[in-house]
Design a protein around this motif. Structure first.
Motif, PDB file in Angstrom:
ATOM      1  N   THR A 185       0.845  -1.185   0.000  1.00  0.00           N
ATOM      2  CA  THR A 185       0.000   0.000   0.000  1.00  0.00           C
ATOM      3  C   THR A 185       0.883   1.238   0.000  1.00  0.00           C
ATOM      4  O   THR A 185       2.122   1.143   0.017  1.00  0.00           O
ATOM      5  N   ASP A 186       0.250   2.417   0.027  1.00  0.00           N
ATOM      6  CA  ASP A 186       1.042   3.648   0.025  1.00  0.00           C
ATOM      7  C   ASP A 186       1.790   3.871   1.331  1.00  0.00           C
ATOM      8  O   ASP A 186       2.587   4.808   1.449  1.00  0.00           O
ATOM      9  N   GLN A 187       1.554   3.010   2.337  1.00  0.00           N
ATOM     10  CA  GLN A 187       2.277   3.107   3.608  1.00  0.00           C
ATOM     11  C   GLN A 187       3.465   2.150   3.689  1.00  0.00           C
ATOM     12  O   GLN A 187       4.223   2.192   4.666  1.00  0.00           O
ATOM     13  N   ALA A 188       3.654   1.311   2.682  1.00  0.00           N
ATOM     14  CA  ALA A 188       4.710   0.292   2.740  1.00  0.00           C
ATOM     15  C   ALA A 188       6.102   0.910   2.785  1.00  0.00           C
ATOM     16  O   ALA A 188       6.910   0.602   3.671  1.00  0.00           O
ATOM     17  N   LEU A 189       6.415   1.769   1.826  1.00  0.00           N
ATOM     18  CA  LEU A 189       7.748   2.357   1.785  1.00  0.00           C
ATOM     19  C   LEU A 189       7.986   3.382   2.900  1.00  0.00           C
ATOM     20  O   LEU A 189       9.099   3.450   3.430  1.00  0.00           O
ATOM     21  N   PRO A 190       6.977   4.164   3.309  1.00  0.00           N
ATOM     22  CA  PRO A 190       7.181   4.982   4.506  1.00  0.00           C
ATOM     23  C   PRO A 190       7.507   4.144   5.736  1.00  0.00           C
ATOM     24  O   PRO A 190       8.352   4.533   6.553  1.00  0.00           O
ATOM     25  N   THR A 191       6.866   2.978   5.875  1.00  0.00           N
ATOM     26  CA  THR A 191       7.172   2.079   6.993  1.00  0.00           C
ATOM     27  C   THR A 191       8.632   1.659   6.957  1.00  0.00           C
ATOM     28  O   THR A 191       9.337   1.686   7.976  1.00  0.00           O
ATOM     29  N   ALA A 192       9.108   1.280   5.767  1.00  0.00           N
ATOM     30  CA  ALA A 192      10.502   0.868   5.618  1.00  0.00           C
ATOM     31  C   ALA A 192      11.446   2.022   5.916  1.00  0.00           C
ATOM     32  O   ALA A 192      12.423   1.866   6.660  1.00  0.00           O
ATOM     33  N   SER A 193      11.158   3.180   5.367  1.00  0.00           N
ATOM     34  CA  SER A 193      12.030   4.339   5.547  1.00  0.00           C
ATOM     35  C   SER A 193      12.133   4.756   7.010  1.00  0.00           C
ATOM     36  O   SER A 193      13.226   5.047   7.511  1.00  0.00           O
ATOM     37  N   ILE A 194      11.013   4.759   7.711  1.00  0.00           N
ATOM     38  CA  ILE A 194      11.003   5.194   9.110  1.00  0.00           C
ATOM     39  C   ILE A 194      11.797   4.231   9.993  1.00  0.00           C
ATOM     40  O   ILE A 194      12.631   4.655  10.812  1.00  0.00           O
ATOM     41  N   SER A 195      11.563   2.938   9.846  1.00  0.00           N
ATOM     42  CA  SER A 195      12.274   1.962  10.677  1.00  0.00           C
ATOM     43  C   SER A 195      13.766   1.990  10.409  1.00  0.00           C
ATOM     44  O   SER A 195      14.593   1.949  11.335  1.00  0.00           O
ATOM     45  N   ILE A 196      14.133   2.062   9.140  1.00  0.00           N
ATOM     46  CA  ILE A 196      15.553   2.107   8.787  1.00  0.00           C
ATOM     47  C   ILE A 196      16.201   3.376   9.348  1.00  0.00           C
ATOM     48  O   ILE A 196      17.311   3.334   9.905  1.00  0.00           O
ATOM     49  N   SER A 197      15.517   4.512   9.218  1.00  0.00           N
ATOM     50  CA  SER A 197      16.094   5.767   9.697  1.00  0.00           C
ATOM     51  C   SER A 197      16.292   5.758  11.212  1.00  0.00           C
ATOM     52  O   SER A 197      17.279   6.305  11.715  1.00  0.00           O
ATOM     53  N   HIS A 198      15.376   5.135  11.948  1.00  0.00           N
ATOM     54  CA  HIS A 198      15.525   5.061  13.395  1.00  0.00           C
ATOM     55  C   HIS A 198      16.788   4.289  13.785  1.00  0.00           C
ATOM     56  O   HIS A 198      17.534   4.697  14.681  1.00  0.00           O
ATOM     57  N   VAL A 199      17.032   3.170  13.102  1.00  0.00           N
ATOM     58  CA  VAL A 199      18.222   2.369  13.400  1.00  0.00           C
ATOM     59  C   VAL A 199      19.490   3.123  12.991  1.00  0.00           C
ATOM     60  O   VAL A 199      20.489   3.140  13.726  1.00  0.00           O
ATOM     61  N   MET A 200      19.452   3.772  11.830  1.00  0.00           N
ATOM     62  CA  MET A 200      20.624   4.525  11.374  1.00  0.00           C
ATOM     63  C   MET A 200      20.940   5.686  12.310  1.00  0.00           C
ATOM     64  O   MET A 200      22.106   5.979  12.603  1.00  0.00           O
ATOM     65  N   GLN A 201      19.912   6.368  12.794  1.00  0.00           N
ATOM     66  CA  GLN A 201      20.138   7.449  13.749  1.00  0.00           C
ATOM     67  C   GLN A 201      20.837   6.942  15.001  1.00  0.00           C
ATOM     68  O   GLN A 201      21.763   7.583  15.524  1.00  0.00           O
ATOM     69  N   LEU A 202      20.400   5.788  15.492  1.00  0.00           N
ATOM     70  CA  LEU A 202      21.009   5.191  16.679  1.00  0.00           C
ATOM     71  C   LEU A 202      22.480   4.875  16.433  1.00  0.00           C
ATOM     72  O   LEU A 202      23.346   5.197  17.259  1.00  0.00           O
ATOM     73  N   LEU A 203      22.777   4.245  15.287  1.00  0.00           N
ATOM     74  CA  LEU A 203      24.148   3.829  15.011  1.00  0.00           C
ATOM     75  C   LEU A 203      25.089   5.018  14.864  1.00  0.00           C
ATOM     76  O   LEU A 203      26.168   5.051  15.477  1.00  0.00           O
ATOM     77  N   PHE A 204      24.700   6.000  14.058  1.00  0.00           N
ATOM     78  CA  PHE A 204      25.594   7.144  13.857  1.00  0.00           C
ATOM     79  C   PHE A 204      25.752   7.969  15.127  1.00  0.00           C
ATOM     80  O   PHE A 204      26.826   8.520  15.388  1.00  0.00           O
ATOM     81  N   ARG A 205      24.697   8.050  15.910  1.00  0.00           N
ATOM     82  CA  ARG A 205      24.797   8.778  17.184  1.00  0.00           C
ATOM     83  C   ARG A 205      25.745   8.063  18.135  1.00  0.00           C
ATOM     84  O   ARG A 205      26.541   8.702  18.842  1.00  0.00           O
TER      85      ARG A 205
END
Length: 217
Positions: A185-205
């Motif tokens: 659905t139109d929420q599929a890629l936003p779901t992927a982007s949000i989860s990935i960004s949360h993990v990336m923020q944690l790692l770089f921080r």
């Protein structure tokens, strides 16, 4: 001047890797948004041609156009989901390498998500704040594999039960009732982007090189 198509991104430092991730994620996200907007606009223009028509032929044509639009949207999302996850995988592996290149050589590349998470935990990364995002990414990887290896045909997957469970547990994913394929659905890629960004923020921080919000998406 001859164009150089073999320039490698600077991923030899956390700063360079951060820039690579921020730029790449922004490009992929914007490409996804622009495609969907463009497709919607084009389809609407064609549908408007039939707006005042009363004939059965026009009605059938409009339905066919809607079906084609759905198929194109599905195929585009099928293409973009692996790209999101491929970027995530590459950056996560580079983070591990930068954290401790010598020890990283011993990390098993099979079941890479689990082994790299475990390696990062030995580097002091605490994932408890993104447990939900990690679980979502695991589901996304399962769905991605179904798309890549079976063109989204659930019953053709070796682990079809696990794919169904991943679909049910992840926002933005459904099953087409007719052919039993993965529906995004139109929420599929936003779901992927949000989860990935949360993990990336944690790692770089964690590695003292936080992402810059205003330069990202």
């Amino acid at each position: 001047m001859e164009e150089n198509n073999h320039i490698q991104p600077n991923t030899s430092s956390f700063e360079g890797l951060r820039e690579y991730y921020q730029l790449s994620s922004a490009i992929v996200w914007n490409m996804h948004c622009e495609f969907e907007e463009h497709l919607e606009e084009k389809a609407q223009k064609v549908l408007e041609q039939y707006q005042d028509e009363k004939s059965i032929t026009a009605e059938v044509a409009a339905l066919e156009l809607h079906y084609i639009q759905q198929q194109l949207t599905t195929q585009a999302r099928y293409a973009f989901l692996p790209r999101f996850l491929s970027l995530f995988e590459g950056v996560m592996k580079n983070v591990c390498m930068l954290a401790d290149e010598k020890k990283y050589t011993n990390v098993d590349q099979r079941n890479w998500f689990k082994t790299h998470q475990q390696f990062l935990e030995t580097q002091g990364v605490e994932f408890y704040t993104v447990d939900g995002d990690l679980q979502t990414i695991k589901h996304l990887i399962r769905i991605r594999d179904c798309i890549v290896h079976a063109d989204g045909n659930i019953q053709m997957c070796k682990k079809s039960v696990a794919v169904c469970q991943a679909i049910e547990a992840t926002e933005g994913f459904e099953r087409f009732p007719i052919d039993d394929k993965v529906a995004l659905t139109d929420q599929a890629l936003p779901t992927a982007s949000i989860s990935i960004s949360h993990v990336m923020q944690l790692l770089f921080r964690h590695f003292k090189c936080p992402l810059v919000p205003w330069r990202w998406h």
